[in-house]
Design a protein around this motif. Structure first.
Motif, PDB file in Angstrom:
ATOM      1  N   VAL A   1       0.742  -1.114  -0.385  1.00 42.14           N
ATOM      2  CA  VAL A   1       0.069   0.051   0.092  1.00 42.14           C
ATOM      3  C   VAL A   1       1.257   1.436   0.063  1.00 42.14           C
ATOM      4  CG1 VAL A   1      -1.742  -0.634   1.219  1.00 42.14           C
ATOM      5  CG2 VAL A   1      -0.400  -0.109   2.207  1.00 42.14           C
ATOM      6  N   LYS A   2       0.232   2.149  -0.339  1.00 43.54           N
ATOM      7  CA  LYS A   2       1.343   3.433  -0.642  1.00 43.54           C
ATOM      8  C   LYS A   2       0.039   4.534   0.184  1.00 43.54           C
ATOM      9  CE  LYS A   2       2.501   7.048  -3.664  1.00 43.54           C
ATOM     10  NZ  LYS A   2       2.363   7.973  -4.836  1.00 43.54           N
ATOM     11  N   LEU A   3       0.643   5.391   0.740  1.00 45.24           N
ATOM     12  CA  LEU A   3       0.423   6.543   2.019  1.00 45.24           C
ATOM     13  C   LEU A   3       0.879   7.540   1.116  1.00 45.24           C
ATOM     14  CD1 LEU A   3       0.859   4.771   5.107  1.00 45.24           C
ATOM     15  CD2 LEU A   3      -0.756   4.370   3.110  1.00 45.24           C
ATOM     16  N   TYR A   4       0.310   8.344   0.312  1.00 51.64           N
ATOM     17  CA  TYR A   4       0.510   9.716  -0.470  1.00 51.64           C
ATOM     18  C   TYR A   4       0.489  10.825   1.011  1.00 51.64           C
ATOM     19  CZ  TYR A   4       1.001  13.100  -3.974  1.00 51.64           C
ATOM     20  OH  TYR A   4       1.474  13.318  -4.944  1.00 51.64           O
ATOM     21  N   TYR A   5       1.653  12.294   0.474  1.00 47.78           N
ATOM     22  CA  TYR A   5       1.759  12.764   1.530  1.00 47.78           C
ATOM     23  C   TYR A   5       0.511  13.845   2.040  1.00 47.78           C
ATOM     24  CZ  TYR A   5       1.473  16.660  -2.211  1.00 47.78           C
ATOM     25  OH  TYR A   5       0.940  17.376  -2.790  1.00 47.78           O
ATOM     26  N   ARG A   6      -0.941  13.782   1.117  1.00 41.17           N
ATOM     27  CA  ARG A   6      -2.691  14.514   2.020  1.00 41.17           C
ATOM     28  C   ARG A   6      -2.803  13.468   2.488  1.00 41.17           C
ATOM     29  NH1 ARG A   6      -3.540  15.740  -4.324  1.00 41.17           N
ATOM     30  NH2 ARG A   6      -5.337  15.397  -4.191  1.00 41.17           N
ATOM     31  N   LEU A   7      -2.418  12.057   2.633  1.00 45.50           N
ATOM     32  CA  LEU A   7      -3.242  11.562   3.778  1.00 45.50           C
ATOM     33  C   LEU A   7      -2.731  12.142   5.405  1.00 45.50           C
ATOM     34  CD1 LEU A   7      -4.770   8.751   4.383  1.00 45.50           C
ATOM     35  CD2 LEU A   7      -2.722   7.299   4.564  1.00 45.50           C
ATOM     36  N   ARG A   8      -3.724  12.604   5.945  1.00 46.26           N
ATOM     37  CA  ARG A   8      -3.548  13.516   7.028  1.00 46.26           C
ATOM     38  C   ARG A   8      -4.266  12.246   8.500  1.00 46.26           C
ATOM     39  NH1 ARG A   8      -6.602  16.594   4.167  1.00 46.26           N
ATOM     40  NH2 ARG A   8      -8.306  16.355   5.540  1.00 46.26           N
ATOM     41  N   GLU A   9      -3.525  13.127   9.936  1.00 43.19           N
ATOM     42  CA  GLU A   9      -4.341  11.896  10.341  1.00 43.19           C
ATOM     43  C   GLU A   9      -5.854  12.380  11.104  1.00 43.19           C
ATOM     44  OE1 GLU A   9      -3.365  10.356  12.415  1.00 43.19           O
ATOM     45  OE2 GLU A   9      -0.703  10.076  12.218  1.00 43.19           O
ATOM     46  N   PRO A  10      -6.244  11.048  11.244  1.00 41.88           N
ATOM     47  CA  PRO A  10      -6.306   9.919  11.976  1.00 41.88           C
ATOM     48  C   PRO A  10      -6.065   9.311  10.705  1.00 41.88           C
ATOM     49  CG  PRO A  10      -8.516  10.663  13.022  1.00 41.88           C
ATOM     50  CD  PRO A  10      -8.053  12.071  11.506  1.00 41.88           C
ATOM     51  N   GLU A  11      -6.408   9.810   9.396  1.00 44.36           N
ATOM     52  CA  GLU A  11      -6.365   8.588   8.708  1.00 44.36           C
ATOM     53  C   GLU A  11      -4.701   7.532   8.610  1.00 44.36           C
ATOM     54  OE1 GLU A  11     -10.355  11.460   7.437  1.00 44.36           O
ATOM     55  OE2 GLU A  11      -7.660  11.339   8.310  1.00 44.36           O
ATOM     56  N   PHE A  12      -4.493   8.389   8.472  1.00 43.01           N
ATOM     57  CA  PHE A  12      -2.985   7.889   8.507  1.00 43.01           C
ATOM     58  C   PHE A  12      -2.195   7.113   9.439  1.00 43.01           C
ATOM     59  CE2 PHE A  12       1.135   7.021   8.500  1.00 43.01           C
ATOM     60  CZ  PHE A  12       2.111   6.937   7.402  1.00 43.01           C
ATOM     61  N   SER A  13      -2.652   6.803  10.517  1.00 42.74           N
ATOM     62  CA  SER A  13      -2.224   6.018  11.394  1.00 42.74           C
ATOM     63  C   SER A  13      -3.688   5.363  11.669  1.00 42.74           C
ATOM     64  CB  SER A  13      -2.471   6.534  12.778  1.00 42.74           C
ATOM     65  OG  SER A  13      -1.371   7.200  13.534  1.00 42.74           O
TER      66      SER A  13
END
Length: 458
Positions: free
Chosen positions: A198-210
């Motif tokens: 899976v790839k997390l883009y820099y526009r993924l913020r908290e709380p979704e990132f964690s």
């Protein structure tokens, strides 16, 4: 002949018979590559061996010549390396972005699309590539493109890259998750479809990132992050390292985890505009990445060095993606220089900045960060070989370059026990080089014979 003489003769020839039989191999191999100058990508050593292949696997590397095979290739001492591995591509670079992209891949056209994208990679020696984002409607077919076919590059996928909900329309290769529950559910859905990256883009913020990270990590998925572009409010490399992220995209993003305060960002932004004007073209945006390296080198070097040490301690991987920036201000083997909005003075400064960036990339490699190739652009195979040439021009050794292009990519994909080196039991993906880059770096662009999953491609 008397009995004593006969006994003496038997005693004399018996060891010879034993030696002959011990050297004989009754296995019938599908393919044998004779007289190969095999590169050990771990040690950087070269050794003349025969590569014995059955099915899609390397059964052994051997010095002896007494074997049976259906097909033989005599390498005549030419360099043989593992197949190359690109750790960051997008099928949208081949099939089209936005309105130019197909809404889905029709079943009766799937072979055409698969051939089309493979043609951008396999003829250049790239036998495995990881897609870091594509429209979800393409996913069903793409998941079938990693089956070890002898005629195509193996394509793995991360699905679409994760971002948080925004007001703007997301890119076609991104998937929006709004809240913890939706984030977890999407990761689980990907996992159940057979996706293991899976790839997390820099526009993924908290709380979704964690939520995305913890769920993917609990499922044993490999996780990659494009971290820290243009906004100090976004998560930094250091913050995501503390969360457990190990795989980072694009060396160009590194300074934005050093330039962290709002005031510092404003100072850098003002500084850049005084030299380049507003970053309103693609080449100026890319030159902004490069100028950021000069800025941290002159103002925050100790913090940058400390972050590199932390990446090394955590055994992190970092991808390259340097060729696309390089072609904005100079020509290379495949890419003539195209006139753009940069002035002569800006081009000269950007070349200097590029050298600073490459020095930081080399420092990462020397400290123990696992550097891997990621082209992230159209003409992927051409970009890949250009990246290898650029690494050579900036003091990376040829053995290290091949390790970066093969084994390091396999490590980042979690597939180092299957691909990335030429050893017994590994998948038979390899490249026979007509001219050796060990003799001259220009030979990265030489003709190649490609073996994919144990079969001759060209």
């Amino acid at each position: 002949m008397n009995i004593k003489a006969t006994i003496r003769l038997i005693h004399f020839i018996t060891p010879l018979i034993v030696v002959l039989f011990s050297c004989s191999d009754s296995t019938q191999y599908d393919l044998v590559i004779k007289n190969a100058n095999v590169l050990n990508v771990v040690t950087g050593e070269l050794q003349l061996r025969n590569i014995l292949i059955k099915g899609n696997k390397i059964l052994q590397l051997s010095d002896q010549n007494n074997f049976k095979s259906l097909k033989e290739i005599d390498a005549h001492g030419r360099l043989v390396t593992p197949g190359l591995i690109d750790t960051h591509i997008h099928p949208t670079d081949v099939f089209g972005d936005y309105a130019a992209a197909p809404l889905f891949i029709p079943e009766d056209s799937a072979a055409y699309y698969r051939q089309n994208i493979s043609d951008a990679y396999l003829p250049y020696g790239i036998t495995t590539a990881l897609m870091m984002g594509q429209p979800e409607n393409w996913l069903k077919n793409i998941l079938e493109w990693n089956e070890g076919h002898t005629l195509y590059t193996d394509f793995l996928t991360c699905g679409s890259a994760f971002i948080s909900k925004e007001k703007r329309t997301p890119y076609i290769g991104h998937v929006t998750v709004d809240g913890i529950h939706q984030a977890k559910a999407k990761v689980i859905a990907y996992y159940n479809q057979g996706i293991s990256h899976v790839k997390l883009y820099y526009r993924l913020r908290e709380p979704e990132f964690s939520a995305v990270f913890k769920t993917a990590d609990s499922l044993g998925m490999k996780i990659y992050g494009h971290i820290g572009d243009f906004d100090p409010a976004r998560l930094s490399i250091r913050q995501t390292l503390e969360k457990g992220l190990k795989n980072y995209e694009h060396i160009a993003t590194f300074p934005y985890s050093i330039i962290r305060t709002e005031d510092e960002w404003k100072r850098f932004d003002t500084h850049f505009e005084s030299l380049f004007g507003e970053a309103n073209t693609i080449e100026k945006v890319l030159m902004m990445f490069l100028e950021a390296f000069r800025y941290i080198d002159e103002n925050k070097r100790s913090e940058a060095d400390d972050l590199i040490r932390q990446l090394a301690v955590e055994k992190a991987t970092f991808s390259t993606t340097v060729a696309f920036m390089h072609q904005q201000f100079t020509a290379s083997h495949y890419f003539p220089y195209q006139q753009n909005s940069l002035s002569d003075a800006q081009i000269k400064r950007s070349e200097e900045n590029f050298g600073i960036m490459m020095r930081y990339l080399k420092k990462m490699a020397d400290e123990g960060v696992v550097i891997r190739i990621a082209t992230d652009g159209p003409s992927g195979g051409k970009l890949f070989l250009t990246e290898l040439s650029i690494l050579s021009a900036y003091d990376f050794s040829i053995p290290d370059i091949f390790k970066i292009a093969t084994l390091n990519g396999a490590i980042a994909l979690g597939l180092e026990k299957e691909i990335g080196s030429l050893e017994k039991g590994m998948q038979a993906n390899l490249v026979i080089w007509e001219k050796s880059p060990f003799d001259h770096p220009d030979h990265f662009f030489s003709e190649k014979v490609i073996i994919k999953s144990g079969a001759l491609v060209n």
